[in-house]
Design a protein around this motif. Sequence first.
Motif, PDB file in Angstrom:
ATOM      1  N   ARG A 140      26.092 -47.815  -1.529  1.00 48.17           N
ATOM      2  CA  ARG A 140      26.750 -46.521  -1.402  1.00 48.17           C
ATOM      3  C   ARG A 140      26.786 -45.830  -2.756  1.00 48.17           C
ATOM      4  O   ARG A 140      27.015 -46.459  -3.783  1.00 48.17           O
ATOM      5  N   TRP A 141      26.570 -44.522  -2.719  1.00 51.24           N
ATOM      6  CA  TRP A 141      26.627 -43.709  -3.931  1.00 51.24           C
ATOM      7  C   TRP A 141      27.563 -42.539  -3.703  1.00 51.24           C
ATOM      8  O   TRP A 141      27.791 -42.115  -2.562  1.00 51.24           O
ATOM      9  N   LEU A 142      28.064 -42.001  -4.785  1.00 48.94           N
ATOM     10  CA  LEU A 142      28.866 -40.788  -4.757  1.00 48.94           C
ATOM     11  C   LEU A 142      28.078 -39.689  -5.453  1.00 48.94           C
ATOM     12  O   LEU A 142      27.522 -39.905  -6.528  1.00 48.94           O
ATOM     13  N   LEU A 143      28.005 -38.514  -4.821  1.00 49.19           N
ATOM     14  CA  LEU A 143      27.282 -37.388  -5.396  1.00 49.19           C
ATOM     15  C   LEU A 143      28.257 -36.255  -5.721  1.00 49.19           C
ATOM     16  O   LEU A 143      28.469 -35.362  -4.900  1.00 49.19           O
ATOM     17  N   PRO A 144      28.852 -36.267  -6.892  1.00 45.67           N
ATOM     18  CA  PRO A 144      29.629 -35.098  -7.340  1.00 45.67           C
ATOM     19  C   PRO A 144      28.657 -34.082  -7.927  1.00 45.67           C
ATOM     20  O   PRO A 144      27.454 -34.357  -8.042  1.00 45.67           O
ATOM     21  N   PRO A 145      29.130 -32.911  -8.320  1.00 48.65           N
ATOM     22  CA  PRO A 145      28.240 -31.986  -9.029  1.00 48.65           C
ATOM     23  C   PRO A 145      27.625 -32.669 -10.253  1.00 48.65           C
ATOM     24  O   PRO A 145      28.250 -33.515 -10.882  1.00 48.65           O
ATOM     25  N   ALA A 163       7.231 -26.621  -8.645  1.00 47.81           N
ATOM     26  CA  ALA A 163       6.463 -27.712  -9.243  1.00 47.81           C
ATOM     27  C   ALA A 163       7.146 -28.232 -10.500  1.00 47.81           C
ATOM     28  O   ALA A 163       7.181 -29.448 -10.752  1.00 47.81           O
ATOM     29  N   ALA A 164       7.708 -27.308 -11.294  1.00 51.24           N
ATOM     30  CA  ALA A 164       8.427 -27.735 -12.496  1.00 51.24           C
ATOM     31  C   ALA A 164       9.666 -28.545 -12.134  1.00 51.24           C
ATOM     32  O   ALA A 164       9.972 -29.562 -12.775  1.00 51.24           O
ATOM     33  N   LEU A 165      10.399 -28.111 -11.097  1.00 53.11           N
ATOM     34  CA  LEU A 165      11.578 -28.862 -10.657  1.00 53.11           C
ATOM     35  C   LEU A 165      11.184 -30.260 -10.219  1.00 53.11           C
ATOM     36  O   LEU A 165      11.855 -31.244 -10.564  1.00 53.11           O
ATOM     37  N   ALA A 166      10.098 -30.376  -9.463  1.00 52.51           N
ATOM     38  CA  ALA A 166       9.648 -31.695  -9.030  1.00 52.51           C
ATOM     39  C   ALA A 166       9.301 -32.566 -10.236  1.00 52.51           C
ATOM     40  O   ALA A 166       9.697 -33.738 -10.311  1.00 52.51           O
ATOM     41  N   ALA A 167       8.577 -32.007 -11.206  1.00 53.36           N
ATOM     42  CA  ALA A 167       8.201 -32.787 -12.382  1.00 53.36           C
ATOM     43  C   ALA A 167       9.426 -33.287 -13.142  1.00 53.36           C
ATOM     44  O   ALA A 167       9.493 -34.452 -13.558  1.00 53.36           O
ATOM     45  N   VAL A 168      10.424 -32.420 -13.301  1.00 51.05           N
ATOM     46  CA  VAL A 168      11.626 -32.788 -14.049  1.00 51.05           C
ATOM     47  C   VAL A 168      12.455 -33.819 -13.292  1.00 51.05           C
ATOM     48  O   VAL A 168      12.881 -34.838 -13.856  1.00 51.05           O
ATOM     49  N   THR A 169      12.699 -33.579 -12.007  1.00 48.63           N
ATOM     50  CA  THR A 169      13.561 -34.501 -11.251  1.00 48.63           C
ATOM     51  C   THR A 169      12.853 -35.818 -10.951  1.00 48.63           C
ATOM     52  O   THR A 169      13.502 -36.865 -10.909  1.00 48.63           O
ATOM     53  N   TRP A 170      11.552 -35.790 -10.763  1.00 45.68           N
ATOM     54  CA  TRP A 170      10.822 -37.057 -10.571  1.00 45.68           C
ATOM     55  C   TRP A 170      10.974 -37.919 -11.832  1.00 45.68           C
ATOM     56  O   TRP A 170      11.127 -39.123 -11.739  1.00 45.68           O
ATOM     57  N   ARG A 171      10.940 -37.284 -12.999  1.00 42.29           N
ATOM     58  CA  ARG A 171      11.123 -38.034 -14.247  1.00 42.29           C
ATOM     59  C   ARG A 171      12.547 -38.564 -14.357  1.00 42.29           C
ATOM     60  O   ARG A 171      12.766 -39.736 -14.721  1.00 42.29           O
ATOM     61  N   LEU A 172      13.541 -37.734 -14.032  1.00 44.80           N
ATOM     62  CA  LEU A 172      14.931 -38.185 -14.095  1.00 44.80           C
ATOM     63  C   LEU A 172      15.182 -39.338 -13.121  1.00 44.80           C
ATOM     64  O   LEU A 172      15.998 -40.221 -13.394  1.00 44.80           O
ATOM     65  N   ALA A 173      14.488 -39.321 -11.991  1.00 47.16           N
ATOM     66  CA  ALA A 173      14.676 -40.365 -10.977  1.00 47.16           C
ATOM     67  C   ALA A 173      14.199 -41.736 -11.454  1.00 47.16           C
ATOM     68  O   ALA A 173      14.511 -42.754 -10.825  1.00 47.16           O
ATOM     69  N   GLU A 174      13.457 -41.762 -12.554  1.00 41.90           N
ATOM     70  CA  GLU A 174      13.037 -43.047 -13.111  1.00 41.90           C
ATOM     71  C   GLU A 174      14.180 -43.749 -13.827  1.00 41.90           C
ATOM     72  O   GLU A 174      14.056 -44.903 -14.216  1.00 41.90           O
ATOM     73  N   ARG A 175      15.324 -43.033 -13.996  1.00 39.15           N
ATOM     74  CA  ARG A 175      16.515 -43.615 -14.638  1.00 39.15           C
ATOM     75  C   ARG A 175      17.692 -43.482 -13.667  1.00 39.15           C
ATOM     76  O   ARG A 175      18.537 -42.579 -13.806  1.00 39.15           O
ATOM     77  N   PRO A 176      17.757 -44.352 -12.670  1.00 45.05           N
ATOM     78  CA  PRO A 176      18.819 -44.236 -11.663  1.00 45.05           C
ATOM     79  C   PRO A 176      20.206 -44.407 -12.256  1.00 45.05           C
ATOM     80  O   PRO A 176      20.392 -45.076 -13.272  1.00 45.05           O
ATOM     81  N   SER A 177      21.183 -43.784 -11.596  1.00 49.88           N
ATOM     82  CA  SER A 177      22.571 -43.927 -12.010  1.00 49.88           C
ATOM     83  C   SER A 177      23.066 -45.340 -11.709  1.00 49.88           C
ATOM     84  O   SER A 177      22.798 -45.884 -10.637  1.00 49.88           O
ATOM     85  N   PRO A 178      23.794 -45.958 -12.642  1.00 46.50           N
ATOM     86  CA  PRO A 178      24.335 -47.296 -12.384  1.00 46.50           C
ATOM     87  C   PRO A 178      25.601 -47.269 -11.536  1.00 46.50           C
ATOM     88  O   PRO A 178      26.102 -48.321 -11.134  1.00 46.50           O
ATOM     89  N   VAL A 179      26.132 -46.073 -11.262  1.00 45.72           N
ATOM     90  CA  VAL A 179      27.393 -45.975 -10.512  1.00 45.72           C
ATOM     91  C   VAL A 179      27.091 -46.081  -9.028  1.00 45.72           C
ATOM     92  O   VAL A 179      26.924 -45.092  -8.317  1.00 45.72           O
ATOM     93  N   VAL A 180      26.979 -47.314  -8.564  1.00 52.71           N
ATOM     94  CA  VAL A 180      26.653 -47.588  -7.172  1.00 52.71           C
ATOM     95  C   VAL A 180      27.600 -48.649  -6.649  1.00 52.71           C
ATOM     96  O   VAL A 180      28.068 -49.510  -7.401  1.00 52.71           O
TER      97      VAL A 180
END
Length: 250
Positions: free
Chosen positions: A43-48, A122-139
């Motif tokens: 389970r994850w929490l998605l705040p802003p 396309a820029a949003l996909a490139a940026v968020t795909w890169r960020l997704a390589e560092r998942p949040s540990p708050v799970v």
Amino acid sequence: MTREAFAFTRSFGPTGPTELVVDRHYLLCASTGALRLEAEGQRWLLPPARAALLRAGRPATIAIPQPAKTASVLFHVDFVPPPPQQLTVFDLDPLARALVSECGTWQEAEEPLPPYARAIFAALAAVTWRLAERPSPVVMPAGRSAEVRTALQLTEERLGDEIRFEEVAAAVGLVPRSLARRFEAEVGMTWRATLRRMRVLRAVELLAADDAPITTIAHEVGYGSLSAFNAAFRELTTVTPSGYRATFTR
């Protein structure tokens, strides 16, 4: 054929768990309030300032405990490469937030995107795909057995109380030693550590809900000492409650 990518925002009142499956890669985040996301026993929490990225066809369960406004971006599978993982939750940086906001101009429609919009998506996909390589540990693991899932629910319902592990074990029909072993095996942490994490996650929801004082939130999630609350919050998120709240609008 609908657009290669499009965005939309929606406002929701509190809703119970709902399964979500879409045929596009799906970027989901909350503009206000917080969302709960569950998949494959976690389970994850998605705040802003936090987002979930799901591959097309990936099922997940979403619940909204308080009024929230969501911002979503959907990408056709032929427009962008598959996300790094089936499902990833990660923190958005300022560039990603700005791109999500800019993409909001283009809603679902039949006509294709203009060149500028294609470049922004396309820029949003490139940026968020890169960020997704560092998942949040708050799970938070959700548990597999009925006893552990019930114990987690009972614990969550009484976060602001002086709840005892022996009471939880009795309520699910297990001796404390047996339930403790279940927690270690299914959740990967002790019940006491789980309680601390659940209290911090509830505090994150409350921080996203309104401008309630930090002291009020600390008491509501079961901390009589503000310093103890700050320490527990910082241990999990690496920042103070007020610092975390500031990330919602930074």
